[in-house]
Design a protein around this motif. Structure first.
Motif, mmCIF file in Angstrom:
data_model
loop_
_atom_site.group_PDB
_atom_site.id
_atom_site.type_symbol
_atom_site.label_atom_id
_atom_site.label_comp_id
_atom_site.label_asym_id
_atom_site.label_seq_id
_atom_site.Cartn_x
_atom_site.Cartn_y
_atom_site.Cartn_z
ATOM 1 N N GLY B 44 2.701 17.060 -16.646
ATOM 2 C CA GLY B 44 1.293 17.480 -16.614
ATOM 3 C C GLY B 44 0.491 16.836 -15.512
ATOM 4 O O GLY B 44 -0.624 17.255 -15.207
ATOM 5 N N SER B 45 1.050 15.810 -14.896
ATOM 6 C CA SER B 45 0.335 15.178 -13.782
ATOM 7 C C SER B 45 0.342 16.114 -12.584
ATOM 8 O O SER B 45 1.255 16.933 -12.423
ATOM 9 N N ASN B 46 -0.678 15.993 -11.768
ATOM 10 C CA ASN B 46 -0.706 16.739 -10.510
ATOM 11 C C ASN B 46 -0.664 15.778 -9.338
ATOM 12 O O ASN B 46 -1.003 16.120 -8.209
ATOM 13 N N GLY B 47 -0.266 14.536 -9.637
ATOM 14 C CA GLY B 47 -0.373 13.495 -8.618
ATOM 15 C C GLY B 47 0.933 13.136 -7.956
ATOM 16 O O GLY B 47 1.939 13.852 -8.054
ATOM 17 N N VAL B 48 0.874 12.018 -7.261
ATOM 18 C CA VAL B 48 2.081 11.452 -6.660
ATOM 19 C C VAL B 48 2.142 9.967 -7.007
ATOM 20 O O VAL B 48 1.117 9.334 -7.264
ATOM 21 N N LEU B 49 3.354 9.456 -7.027
ATOM 22 C CA LEU B 49 3.547 8.029 -7.221
ATOM 23 C C LEU B 49 4.140 7.496 -5.927
ATOM 24 O O LEU B 49 5.119 8.051 -5.418
ATOM 25 N N VAL B 50 3.477 6.486 -5.367
ATOM 26 C CA VAL B 50 3.937 5.998 -4.060
ATOM 27 C C VAL B 50 4.281 4.517 -4.105
ATOM 28 O O VAL B 50 3.759 3.755 -4.928
ATOM 29 N N LYS B 51 5.156 4.163 -3.218
ATOM 30 C CA LYS B 51 5.415 2.758 -2.920
ATOM 31 C C LYS B 51 4.621 2.425 -1.665
ATOM 32 O O LYS B 51 4.767 3.110 -0.642
ATOM 33 N N ASN B 52 3.767 1.424 -1.778
ATOM 34 C CA ASN B 52 2.917 1.104 -0.632
ATOM 35 C C ASN B 52 3.671 0.221 0.366
ATOM 36 O O ASN B 52 4.276 -0.783 -0.017
ATOM 37 N N LEU B 53 3.621 0.598 1.640
ATOM 38 C CA LEU B 53 4.320 -0.162 2.680
ATOM 39 C C LEU B 53 3.358 -1.045 3.484
ATOM 40 O O LEU B 53 3.612 -2.226 3.672
ATOM 41 N N TYR B 54 2.276 -0.453 3.929
ATOM 42 C CA TYR B 54 1.286 -1.196 4.717
ATOM 43 C C TYR B 54 -0.102 -0.954 4.139
ATOM 44 O O TYR B 54 -0.436 0.186 3.805
ATOM 45 N N LEU B 55 -0.892 -1.991 4.039
ATOM 46 C CA LEU B 55 -2.282 -1.843 3.605
ATOM 47 C C LEU B 55 -3.204 -2.184 4.771
ATOM 48 O O LEU B 55 -2.898 -3.052 5.591
ATOM 49 N N LEU B 104 6.733 10.320 3.813
ATOM 50 C CA LEU B 104 5.888 9.205 4.246
ATOM 51 C C LEU B 104 4.461 9.735 4.370
ATOM 52 O O LEU B 104 4.246 10.825 4.907
ATOM 53 N N VAL B 105 3.525 8.988 3.857
ATOM 54 C CA VAL B 105 2.137 9.450 3.839
ATOM 55 C C VAL B 105 1.209 8.306 4.241
ATOM 56 O O VAL B 105 1.571 7.133 4.172
ATOM 57 N N TRP B 106 0.008 8.672 4.638
ATOM 58 C CA TRP B 106 -1.055 7.654 4.746
ATOM 59 C C TRP B 106 -2.304 8.216 4.099
ATOM 60 O O TRP B 106 -2.504 9.430 4.040
ATOM 61 N N GLY B 107 -3.101 7.322 3.560
ATOM 62 C CA GLY B 107 -4.324 7.767 2.903
ATOM 63 C C GLY B 107 -4.803 6.725 1.917
ATOM 64 O O GLY B 107 -4.393 5.560 1.972
ATOM 65 N N LEU B 108 -5.636 7.182 1.017
ATOM 66 C CA LEU B 108 -6.281 6.277 0.077
ATOM 67 C C LEU B 108 -5.321 5.896 -1.042
ATOM 68 O O LEU B 108 -4.821 6.759 -1.774
ATOM 69 N N THR B 109 -5.055 4.606 -1.165
ATOM 70 C CA THR B 109 -4.129 4.120 -2.183
ATOM 71 C C THR B 109 -4.694 2.841 -2.791
ATOM 72 O O THR B 109 -5.861 2.503 -2.552
ATOM 73 N N GLY B 110 -3.890 2.150 -3.599
ATOM 74 C CA GLY B 110 -4.369 0.925 -4.224
ATOM 75 C C GLY B 110 -3.729 -0.299 -3.593
ATOM 76 O O GLY B 110 -2.691 -0.201 -2.948
ATOM 77 N N TRP B 111 -4.371 -1.441 -3.789
ATOM 78 C CA TRP B 111 -3.790 -2.682 -3.278
ATOM 79 C C TRP B 111 -2.800 -3.209 -4.311
ATOM 80 O O TRP B 111 -3.095 -4.096 -5.110
ATOM 81 N N GLU B 112 -1.600 -2.634 -4.248
ATOM 82 C CA GLU B 112 -0.544 -2.962 -5.206
ATOM 83 C C GLU B 112 0.756 -2.450 -4.603
ATOM 84 O O GLU B 112 0.757 -1.741 -3.610
ATOM 85 N N GLU B 113 1.845 -2.823 -5.253
ATOM 86 C CA GLU B 113 3.131 -2.396 -4.692
ATOM 87 C C GLU B 113 3.361 -0.902 -4.912
ATOM 88 O O GLU B 113 3.873 -0.204 -4.037
ATOM 89 N N TYR B 114 2.988 -0.432 -6.089
ATOM 90 C CA TYR B 114 3.166 0.994 -6.408
ATOM 91 C C TYR B 114 1.835 1.539 -6.909
ATOM 92 O O TYR B 114 1.145 0.871 -7.684
#
Lengths: 349, 349
Positions: B44-55, B104-114
């Motif tokens: 039911g989610s419409n999102g993505v789950l990412v692993k953050n590489l660079y902040l 690979l993406v760039w954009g608005l994410t959180g300050w966390e590993e995932y």
């Protein structure tokens, strides 16, 4: 006194700049005097000699008569010379191919009965004489063009937008408000007396108006009249009002800076603190000078003359008789004593 | 701890907002913690789950983490949530049709590993991977687009004009200066240390640069570097520097307001006193937000990628290893400790 053979010396009442204005003009900055003038231009002149009919009191005179510090499109006047300003005049003698004896003109002239205009670059021939000639100091002249260029060109307004005008009963403000109403905008004006506020609502058709002197909190006043914010601000005053407006602008709003009347009497200008708002709200703030827009003058007259004749635009003048009363009229302008455009009649023909 | 059947709980180091930032971020505003996360998105989610590489450490983070007061295009973050900011990430799981595992993406994410990005509206797929991925936090990402839109679109520069850039060694400033040089402008930058000033001149090709901290009189400094005045000012700092620039702008100059770093640590912003100059000089001052210009992103990449590859544009990063060091990197940014674009490596793959 020598009388020239081809002309004739006549009396010339004058208002001279006694010393550079510093802050609002004062009585002691000006000197009323009488000299004489030869009504024939000398050979070799490229100028015109005019009889001044109406003189215009405008805020920018303070700037012109101040010690030059900023670049300007019009040279500052030196102490000892007549005050310079815009007026409506009649050509008495011309050695310039663009003007003939008897022409009615408006443009930059001196505060005196007769002026020699050596380089008549800022002089427009009056073509339409079926409206009062004094209107060329206001609605049909520089203030009219200022309202037109500042509103349509700089503010780029759209139908349905919210518009705020400060010093709204002045020569420029009253016209900006009416242009905005004709365009289908919601328009609020501020002014400095109950009489002016009434005029804005009853005569000029502003949706709302308020007396800024009775508002202890300008931000709150603006929020009252613009609960959804301001799209267009036509700024004639600067300072605290501009600062309060910055808190109330809408996204992609536009601010045209026409003058900063509230700052002209201060040794050091007030600081404007809310500029950060320009960033998240993507606001464009732009200063302008009407002389950059005179190529639109004919287009402006084509639009505005029929509107005046049809009564769709009204215009209020505050007329003072006699050049000897020009200094106090000018001083009064800076204290908001005039109601409508301040004009001085030197001679009506 | 329950382990989900279709995914798996893994450790997730995070930097949380402890309380709304007030002024420059401080250690006590942030909390480094470790939680866990399920690496499969729920039905039911419409999102993505990412692993953050660079902040990316950017000044606007201060604004995002502050108590909301102004309209913004990005919602403010509530205390207790991870700091939000831009980053480069790899898609681990996707229930959104625009993204696939491994993207690979760039954009608005959180300050966390995932991070779970529920509505990936501000997420760009990275198409060109032959330059360092970290560049998408800077020259190839938001700061690059900011420089591009702010300079070309807002400043509307012309060949031969004089350009001044404040905070010139930062992610945006270094690029603005190089764009201006490529266009044939005379470019001066200000920065806050000798090292940065040297970098501006030796590495980025600015014609001149100065350390604003060593200039007791900013007006005099600007007059020294711009004896004929400034056509274009790209403002990253606001405050006193903006005020001094207003005294040195040329007629029809343009000021693009990108940020006001000098004001973010003040309870009450400094007043800007020289706004009157905007009028006789007909200056346009305009705030902008980069998100309004992302339709130009492909065009921007088309221009900038070849320039980077040919060495015609250089780029300097200040790279910190490890998410646990992100808070101090962010704090350092506001004290000018970074030299070049401040990036935090969470994981390089």
């Amino acid at each position: 006194m020598a009388v020239s053979v081809d002309g004739g010396q006549v009396r010339n009442k004058q208002v001279l700049v006694k010393e550079f204005f510093s802050g609002f003009p004062k009585d002691s900055d000006m000197l009323f005097t009488t000299s004489s003038i030869n009504l024939k231009l000398p050979e070799g002149s490229n100028g015109v000699l005019v009889k001044n009919l109406y003189l215009s009191c405008d805020p920018y005179i303070q700037y012109l008569m101040s010690k030059p510090s900023l670049p300007s499109n019009i040279d500052s006047v030196q102490p000892g010379s007549p005050i310079r300003g815009l007026g409506v005049s009649k050509v008495i003698d011309s050695r310039n191919q663009n003007f003939r004896e008897g022409d009615l003109v408006w443009g930059l002239t001196g505060w005196e009965e007769y002026s020699v205009i050596s380089s008549p670059g800022y002089l427009f021939k009056i073509q339409h004489t079926d409206l009062p000639l004094s209107y060329y100091t206001g609605i049909l002249g520089m203030p009219g063009m200022t309202a037109y260029a500042g509103f349509y060109e700089v503010c780029a307004p759209k139908k349905g937008e919210t518009v705020f005008v400060s010093a709204a009963s002045g020569a420029v403000g009253q016209l900006v408000g009416q242009f905005a109403k004709l365009m289908g905008c919601y328009v609020v004006g501020s002014a400095g007396s109950k009489e002016k506020v009434d005029l804005l609502k009853s005569k000029f058709g502003f949706d709302e108006a308020f007396n800024y002197k009775e508002e202890p909190n300008l931000d709150a006043a603006l929020k009252r009249y613009f609960p959804e914010g301001i799209d267009v601000y036509f700024d004639n005053v600067g300072g605290k009002m501009l600062d309060a407006v910055l808190l109330n602008m809408r996204i992609r709003g536009r601010i045209s800076l026409c003058g900063m009347m509230s700052q002209y009497n201060l040794d050091r200008p007030e600081g404007v603190q809310n500029l950060f708002n320009l960033i998240p709200k993507r606001i464009r703030m732009e200063g302008f000078v009407v002389t950059d827009h005179y190529h639109l003058y004919d287009k402006f007259l084509e639009m505005v003359i029929p509107l005046i004749k049809e009564g769709k635009i009204v215009y209020v003048e505050d007329i003072v008789e006699g050049i000897e009363n020009a200094p106090s009229a000018l001083i009064g302008l800076f204290h908001g004593r005039n109601v409508g455009k301040q004009v001085v009649v030197v001679d009506s023909q």
